[in-house]
Design an enzyme around this catalytic site. Structure first.
Site, PDB file in Angstrom:
ATOM      1  N   LYS A 113       0.838  -1.193   0.000  1.00 11.88           N
ATOM      2  CA  LYS A 113       0.000   0.000   0.000  1.00 11.88           C
ATOM      3  C   LYS A 113       0.877   1.249   0.000  1.00 11.88           C
ATOM      4  O   LYS A 113       1.827   1.355   0.784  1.00 11.88           O
ATOM      5  CB  LYS A 113      -0.917   0.010   1.219  1.00 11.88           C
ATOM      6  CG  LYS A 113      -1.988  -1.073   1.199  1.00 11.88           C
ATOM      7  CD  LYS A 113      -3.008  -0.822   0.109  1.00 11.88           C
ATOM      8  CE  LYS A 113      -4.127  -1.854   0.150  1.00 11.88           C
ATOM      9  NZ  LYS A 113      -5.171  -1.597  -0.863  1.00 11.88           N
ATOM     10  N   ASP A 197      -8.502  -0.928 -10.449  1.00 15.17           N
ATOM     11  CA  ASP A 197      -9.298  -1.572  -9.415  1.00 15.17           C
ATOM     12  C   ASP A 197     -10.598  -0.790  -9.218  1.00 15.17           C
ATOM     13  O   ASP A 197     -11.650  -1.162  -9.719  1.00 15.17           O
ATOM     14  CB  ASP A 197      -8.500  -1.655  -8.111  1.00 15.17           C
ATOM     15  CG  ASP A 197      -9.313  -2.243  -6.958  1.00 15.17           C
ATOM     16  OD1 ASP A 197     -10.414  -2.762  -7.209  1.00 15.17           O
ATOM     17  OD2 ASP A 197      -8.854  -2.184  -5.806  1.00 15.17           O
ATOM     18  N   LYS A 221     -12.736  -8.070  -7.898  1.00 17.29           N
ATOM     19  CA  LYS A 221     -13.144  -8.525  -6.573  1.00 17.29           C
ATOM     20  C   LYS A 221     -14.584  -9.010  -6.670  1.00 17.29           C
ATOM     21  O   LYS A 221     -15.443  -8.315  -7.231  1.00 17.29           O
ATOM     22  CB  LYS A 221     -13.009  -7.392  -5.558  1.00 17.29           C
ATOM     23  CG  LYS A 221     -11.574  -6.883  -5.421  1.00 17.29           C
ATOM     24  CD  LYS A 221     -11.457  -5.717  -4.457  1.00 17.29           C
ATOM     25  CE  LYS A 221     -10.006  -5.248  -4.369  1.00 17.29           C
ATOM     26  NZ  LYS A 221      -9.815  -4.101  -3.469  1.00 17.29           N
TER      27      LYS A 221
END
Length: 333
Positions: A113, A197, A221
């Site tokens: 991250k 994403d 996801k």
């Protein structure tokens, strides 16, 4: 309007098998130290409904559709039984990197991250360098969660490229911005693959990023896209390589992610499904954590004792059940 799943159970059926938990985290992730989730038990197994609290009901409806698919419909037939996964390093100080990596065991890929609010690019560079020092041969990818603007992303990726980045995930928030970062990187001669994403899972049209030529690969996801089958369809239509990732799920949600990874025709990258290692505890006695850099496909069941131990407070349980009622009403025809 959100798309309803093929079979929408009655609200009473969902409530009968609903459990709300609050699980402690080992390290702060997305700014939280407790992860709340509503688990549903259905005829096909367990499903997980855990959209983050700030998400609106319309967006959360896709998460409920995914939970219903898992618990009432089950998953498509798998093409593989072993799923490679990456370690995940939150935005911790560089000196904490070895401790975080130690929880994952042997890994071949690490997602780090970056662009955390309140931190600097120097912090990011130090964190990435610490991972590279600990794992000289691992594939390293960074995830900015849209935290940079275009000039900041170009500067950051130019500095970070020296460690050998596999790709950069969502460096800027918009699709046009992703396309511009790709263009500037190539013009400068320091190209880094760009993964989308949020520009996939938070868009009303998840294929727009592919049509715009704004990414080299997609991060998918299950829950935000509405289930395994819908995610498979999006990847097929996009025509781009895909990385399956989690939304900070319990092992129930990770099981759905593994189902997607197992059903994809190709799986060129390690998946971001090792995040159970970031929890102090899980809702199963046999959690889906990586062993030697991979997770073997298998079913999981929530443990009654752990559901009771980590049951959310009455106020938070009421909040989640009220949310479930509202979102279910959105899915109802």
């Amino acid at each position: 309007m959100p798309a309803s799943p093929p079979h929408l159970p009655a609200l009473e059926e969902l409530l009968a098998g609903a459990h709300v938990v609050s699980l402690p985290m080992r390290v702060k992730f997305r700014g939280i130290m407790e992860r709340e989730s509503l688990l549903l038990r259905g005829p096909a197994g367990w499903g997980e409904f855990c959209p983050f609290p700030e998400y609106g009901d319309a967006e959360a409806s896709r998460w409920l559709a995914a939970a219903i698919e898992a618990a009432w419909e089950g998953f498509p037939a798998p093409l593989r039984s072993v799923i490679p996964v990456n370690a995940t390093v939150p935005a911790v100080p560089a000196d904490r990197v070895p401790d975080v990596l130690a929880r994952f065991g042997r890994v071949d890929a690490v997602k780090i991250k970056v662009a955390e609010r309140g931190q600097t690019l120097d912090d990011d560079v130090a964190r990435v360098a610490a991972v590279r020092a600990a794992l000289p041969d691992a594939a390293i990818r960074v995830d900015a969660n849209g935290g940079w603007d275009v000039p900041g992303a170009v500067e950051a990726l130019t500095r970070l490229a020296g460690v050998g980045l596999e790709y950069a995930e969502q460096p800027v928030p918009t699709i046009d911005g992703l396309a511009e970062v790709r263009r500037r990187q190539r013009t400068a001669g320091t190209p880094v693959l760009i993964a989308a994403d949020e520009s996939v899972r938070k868009e009303t049209d998840p294929l727009r990023v592919a049509r715009a030529g704004a990414a080299d690969l997609l991060v998918v996801k299950v829950a935000p896209l509405g289930g395994v089958r819908r995610a498979l369809d999006i990847v097929a239509q996009a025509g781009l390589p895909a990385v399956v990732s989690s939304a900070l799920d319990t092992s129930v949600g990770i099981r759905a992610g593994l189902a997607l990874a197992a059903a994809l025709p190709e799986l060129p990258y390690a998946c971001g499904l090792g995040t159970v290692s970031l929890f102090e505890s899980d809702i199963t006695t046999d959690p889906l954590v990586a062993d030697d850099g991979a997770i073997r496909l298998r079913d999981v069941s929530a443990d009654a004792g752990l559901l009771e131990r980590y049951a959310a407070s009455g106020e938070r349980r009421d909040w989640w059940l009220a949310r479930l009622r509202r979102v279910h009403a959105l899915l109802a025809p």
